[in-house]
Design a protein around this motif. Sequence first.
Motif, PDB file in Angstrom:
ATOM      1  N   GLU A 110      15.925  10.878   2.033  1.00 46.87           N
ATOM      2  CA  GLU A 110      14.995  11.658   1.835  1.00 46.87           C
ATOM      3  C   GLU A 110      13.488  11.403   2.776  1.00 46.87           C
ATOM      4  OE1 GLU A 110      14.421  14.361   0.234  1.00 46.87           O
ATOM      5  OE2 GLU A 110      16.488  13.851  -0.881  1.00 46.87           O
ATOM      6  N   ARG A 111      14.541  11.238   4.148  1.00 49.29           N
ATOM      7  CA  ARG A 111      13.724  10.676   5.053  1.00 49.29           C
ATOM      8  C   ARG A 111      12.556  11.110   5.695  1.00 49.29           C
ATOM      9  NH1 ARG A 111      16.516   6.596   7.553  1.00 49.29           N
ATOM     10  NH2 ARG A 111      18.011   5.846   6.616  1.00 49.29           N
ATOM     11  N   ALA A 112      12.539  12.791   5.909  1.00 43.13           N
ATOM     12  CA  ALA A 112      11.719  13.430   6.186  1.00 43.13           C
ATOM     13  C   ALA A 112      10.408  13.661   4.770  1.00 43.13           C
ATOM     14  CB  ALA A 112      11.934  15.091   5.836  1.00 43.13           C
ATOM     15  N   GLU A 113      10.223  13.345   3.838  1.00 46.88           N
ATOM     16  CA  GLU A 113       9.545  12.897   2.508  1.00 46.88           C
ATOM     17  C   GLU A 113       9.332  11.533   3.034  1.00 46.88           C
ATOM     18  OE1 GLU A 113       7.540  13.834  -0.672  1.00 46.88           O
ATOM     19  OE2 GLU A 113       8.429  14.768   0.411  1.00 46.88           O
ATOM     20  N   ILE A 114      10.078  10.505   3.431  1.00 44.88           N
ATOM     21  CA  ILE A 114       9.511   9.164   3.500  1.00 44.88           C
ATOM     22  C   ILE A 114       8.332   9.587   4.792  1.00 44.88           C
ATOM     23  CG2 ILE A 114       9.626   6.977   3.722  1.00 44.88           C
ATOM     24  CD1 ILE A 114      12.388   7.192   1.830  1.00 44.88           C
ATOM     25  N   ARG A 115       8.718   9.870   5.441  1.00 49.60           N
ATOM     26  CA  ARG A 115       7.975  10.221   6.606  1.00 49.60           C
ATOM     27  C   ARG A 115       6.729  10.189   6.876  1.00 49.60           C
ATOM     28  NH1 ARG A 115      13.342  10.060   9.783  1.00 49.60           N
ATOM     29  NH2 ARG A 115      12.906  12.648  10.017  1.00 49.60           N
ATOM     30  N   TYR A 119       0.537  -1.289  -0.008  1.00 51.25           N
ATOM     31  CA  TYR A 119      -0.065  -0.528  -0.299  1.00 51.25           C
ATOM     32  C   TYR A 119       0.859   1.064  -0.505  1.00 51.25           C
ATOM     33  CZ  TYR A 119      -3.574  -3.924   1.542  1.00 51.25           C
ATOM     34  OH  TYR A 119      -3.798  -4.976   1.645  1.00 51.25           O
ATOM     35  N   LEU A 120       1.964   1.293   0.609  1.00 52.26           N
ATOM     36  CA  LEU A 120       2.680   2.587   0.674  1.00 52.26           C
ATOM     37  C   LEU A 120       3.644   2.395  -0.281  1.00 52.26           C
ATOM     38  CD1 LEU A 120       4.106   4.854   2.144  1.00 52.26           C
ATOM     39  CD2 LEU A 120       5.618   3.262   3.652  1.00 52.26           C
ATOM     40  N   THR A 121       4.139   1.779  -0.814  1.00 54.59           N
ATOM     41  CA  THR A 121       5.502   1.470  -2.406  1.00 54.59           C
ATOM     42  C   THR A 121       4.620   1.987  -2.997  1.00 54.59           C
ATOM     43  OG1 THR A 121       6.394  -0.492  -1.188  1.00 54.59           O
ATOM     44  CG2 THR A 121       6.685   0.659  -3.488  1.00 54.59           C
ATOM     45  N   PRO A 122       3.854   1.995  -3.740  1.00 57.01           N
ATOM     46  CA  PRO A 122       3.109   3.213  -4.978  1.00 57.01           C
ATOM     47  C   PRO A 122       3.849   4.827  -4.269  1.00 57.01           C
ATOM     48  CG  PRO A 122       1.622   1.361  -4.979  1.00 57.01           C
ATOM     49  CD  PRO A 122       1.992   1.232  -3.682  1.00 57.01           C
ATOM     50  N   HIS A 123       3.093   4.845  -2.912  1.00 59.28           N
ATOM     51  CA  HIS A 123       3.016   6.691  -3.099  1.00 59.28           C
ATOM     52  C   HIS A 123       5.025   6.387  -2.686  1.00 59.28           C
ATOM     53  CE1 HIS A 123      -0.360   6.930  -1.401  1.00 59.28           C
ATOM     54  NE2 HIS A 123      -1.085   6.017  -1.297  1.00 59.28           N
ATOM     55  N   LEU A 124       5.880   5.697  -2.748  1.00 60.58           N
ATOM     56  CA  LEU A 124       6.864   5.907  -2.607  1.00 60.58           C
ATOM     57  C   LEU A 124       7.509   6.217  -3.773  1.00 60.58           C
ATOM     58  CD1 LEU A 124       8.341   3.996   0.071  1.00 60.58           C
ATOM     59  CD2 LEU A 124       7.836   6.075  -0.021  1.00 60.58           C
ATOM     60  N   LEU A 125       6.967   5.102  -5.001  1.00 62.87           N
ATOM     61  CA  LEU A 125       7.959   5.807  -6.604  1.00 62.87           C
ATOM     62  C   LEU A 125       7.309   7.204  -6.475  1.00 62.87           C
ATOM     63  CD1 LEU A 125       6.959   1.298  -7.403  1.00 62.87           C
ATOM     64  CD2 LEU A 125       9.204   2.536  -6.816  1.00 62.87           C
ATOM     65  N   ALA A 126       5.855   7.059  -6.748  1.00 62.75           N
ATOM     66  CA  ALA A 126       5.004   8.435  -6.678  1.00 62.75           C
ATOM     67  C   ALA A 126       5.817  10.007  -7.323  1.00 62.75           C
ATOM     68  CB  ALA A 126       4.283   8.556  -6.978  1.00 62.75           C
ATOM     69  N   ALA A 127       6.978   9.322  -5.433  1.00 64.55           N
ATOM     70  CA  ALA A 127       7.411  10.893  -4.647  1.00 64.55           C
ATOM     71  C   ALA A 127       8.868  10.882  -6.194  1.00 64.55           C
ATOM     72  CB  ALA A 127       8.376  11.087  -3.591  1.00 64.55           C
ATOM     73  N   PHE A 128       8.791   9.163  -5.772  1.00 62.66           N
ATOM     74  CA  PHE A 128      10.626   9.539  -6.843  1.00 62.66           C
ATOM     75  C   PHE A 128      10.507   9.602  -8.497  1.00 62.66           C
ATOM     76  CE2 PHE A 128      13.404   6.532  -9.036  1.00 62.66           C
ATOM     77  CZ  PHE A 128      15.008   6.836  -8.466  1.00 62.66           C
ATOM     78  N   ARG A 129       9.306   9.657  -9.102  1.00 67.01           N
ATOM     79  CA  ARG A 129       9.011   9.568 -10.767  1.00 67.01           C
ATOM     80  C   ARG A 129       8.656  11.062 -10.348  1.00 67.01           C
ATOM     81  NH1 ARG A 129       5.748   9.277 -14.274  1.00 67.01           N
ATOM     82  NH2 ARG A 129       6.576   8.461 -16.662  1.00 67.01           N
ATOM     83  N   GLU A 130       8.470  12.054  -9.196  1.00 66.88           N
ATOM     84  CA  GLU A 130       8.969  13.721  -9.491  1.00 66.88           C
ATOM     85  C   GLU A 130      10.055  14.698  -9.627  1.00 66.88           C
ATOM     86  OE1 GLU A 130       6.802  15.479  -6.299  1.00 66.88           O
ATOM     87  OE2 GLU A 130       4.933  14.224  -6.864  1.00 66.88           O
ATOM     88  N   ARG A 131      11.216  13.652  -9.252  1.00 68.52           N
ATOM     89  CA  ARG A 131      12.189  14.173  -9.275  1.00 68.52           C
ATOM     90  C   ARG A 131      13.050  13.423 -10.600  1.00 68.52           C
ATOM     91  NH1 ARG A 131      11.056  13.599  -4.445  1.00 68.52           N
ATOM     92  NH2 ARG A 131      11.588  14.657  -2.515  1.00 68.52           N
ATOM     93  N   HIS A 132      12.254  12.222 -11.101  1.00 70.22           N
ATOM     94  CA  HIS A 132      12.927  11.607 -12.275  1.00 70.22           C
ATOM     95  C   HIS A 132      10.913  10.636 -12.762  1.00 70.22           C
ATOM     96  CE1 HIS A 132      16.825  11.471 -10.177  1.00 70.22           C
ATOM     97  NE2 HIS A 132      16.018  10.791  -9.223  1.00 70.22           N
ATOM     98  N   PRO A 133      10.821  12.395 -14.719  1.00 71.22           N
ATOM     99  CA  PRO A 133       9.942  11.934 -14.398  1.00 71.22           C
ATOM    100  C   PRO A 133      10.092  10.704 -15.853  1.00 71.22           C
ATOM    101  CG  PRO A 133      10.347  13.657 -14.948  1.00 71.22           C
ATOM    102  CD  PRO A 133      11.574  12.955 -13.908  1.00 71.22           C
ATOM    103  N   GLU A 134      11.024  10.433 -15.889  1.00 66.73           N
ATOM    104  CA  GLU A 134      11.495   8.854 -16.990  1.00 66.73           C
ATOM    105  C   GLU A 134      11.741   7.802 -16.878  1.00 66.73           C
ATOM    106  OE1 GLU A 134      13.110  10.244 -20.653  1.00 66.73           O
ATOM    107  OE2 GLU A 134      13.643  12.867 -20.360  1.00 66.73           O
ATOM    108  N   VAL A 135      12.088   7.946 -15.470  1.00 65.61           N
ATOM    109  CA  VAL A 135      12.048   7.021 -15.294  1.00 65.61           C
ATOM    110  C   VAL A 135      10.389   5.940 -14.715  1.00 65.61           C
ATOM    111  CG1 VAL A 135      12.228   4.969 -12.761  1.00 65.61           C
ATOM    112  CG2 VAL A 135      13.679   7.248 -13.336  1.00 65.61           C
ATOM    113  N   THR A 136      10.310   4.561 -15.592  1.00 70.15           N
ATOM    114  CA  THR A 136       8.463   3.139 -15.350  1.00 70.15           C
ATOM    115  C   THR A 136       9.483   2.412 -14.293  1.00 70.15           C
ATOM    116  OG1 THR A 136      10.670   2.050 -17.336  1.00 70.15           O
ATOM    117  CG2 THR A 136       8.572   4.179 -17.655  1.00 70.15           C
ATOM    118  N   TYR A 137       8.613   1.575 -13.833  1.00 77.26           N
ATOM    119  CA  TYR A 137       8.438   1.009 -13.062  1.00 77.26           C
ATOM    120  C   TYR A 137       7.812  -0.506 -12.913  1.00 77.26           C
ATOM    121  CZ  TYR A 137       8.959   4.816 -10.666  1.00 77.26           C
ATOM    122  OH  TYR A 137       9.925   6.955 -10.170  1.00 77.26           O
TER     123      TYR A 137
END
Length: 317
Positions: A298-303, A110-128
Amino acid sequence: MRKSLLRMTLRQLQVFRAVCASQSYSRAADEMALTQPAVSQQIRQLEEQLGQPLFEYVGRKLYLTEAANSLLAASEDIFDRLDNLDMSLSRLQGTLRGELKVGVVSSIQYLTPHLLAAFRERHPEVTYCMEVMRRSDAIRRLQDNKDDVTLMALVPQDRALEFFPFLDNPIIAVAHPHHPLATASDLPLKALEEHLVLHREAGSGTRKACEEFLQNKRVHLLQTIQLGSGDALVQGALAGLGIAMVTAHAAATFLRSGELVRLDFVDLPLYRSWCAVHARGKRLSPVAEAFLAFLREERAEIRRIARRFEHPRPAER
């Protein structure tokens, strides 16, 4: 090196990998948008270059020969290196591009897609590609090098693995609002012995953590029902079947809606850590390295992301 091996082409290896994956010439032809005779020709040319057969039929089933298994391992390494080259070239151009293969145990799905979305904001051309699995399957896939990164708790200590914790994993007790303990306060864990408790299958990380915790607290569950997933535990609690000990992330939606309540046990939550894991010595792609750096730095962002799944203790409502 045999000169004949230098005549192999990437296209031939792509066709060969398609046949290995589908175990069928015709299905490989459909996947590669080729005719079946064209696939057969590519495989024959590879066999001539190797000097050995790649496939054999037993009955109507296609099997890989020992030579095919060796070629498959080499081809996977070649294409992994090409993927890494593409990522490195993209990074030199100021962008990060490529696919991240993430294996996750079911309790963090449940949490992982939110982590991937935050990472993709930094790297929009990465796929998963995210695969959800049981802990035992995650350990096996780590051994087989199937994923770039695995997210799990209770990392086995007897394997050659690199890992680091990146987030607390709270395990709480939840039940239907009409459960006899729903309105009680400051419950001792011993109260679990008087009620039906739902737990995960053997091998589950959540079950292992709970069993060790309860054993240390000298609590012996007398009435239990085994259900095969975190989702099944949550649904069992929703149905009024019993008390479920689950990760807070798995129950968050139903706690917010009031369909479940968090029971006020004084010794809960039980805290474990989510960890990012990969095989020791694994050659990480630039995308995997960047994702691991994101989890480390990015611990603050992850929390902040994890707080979406938090639910206050009963006394704080």
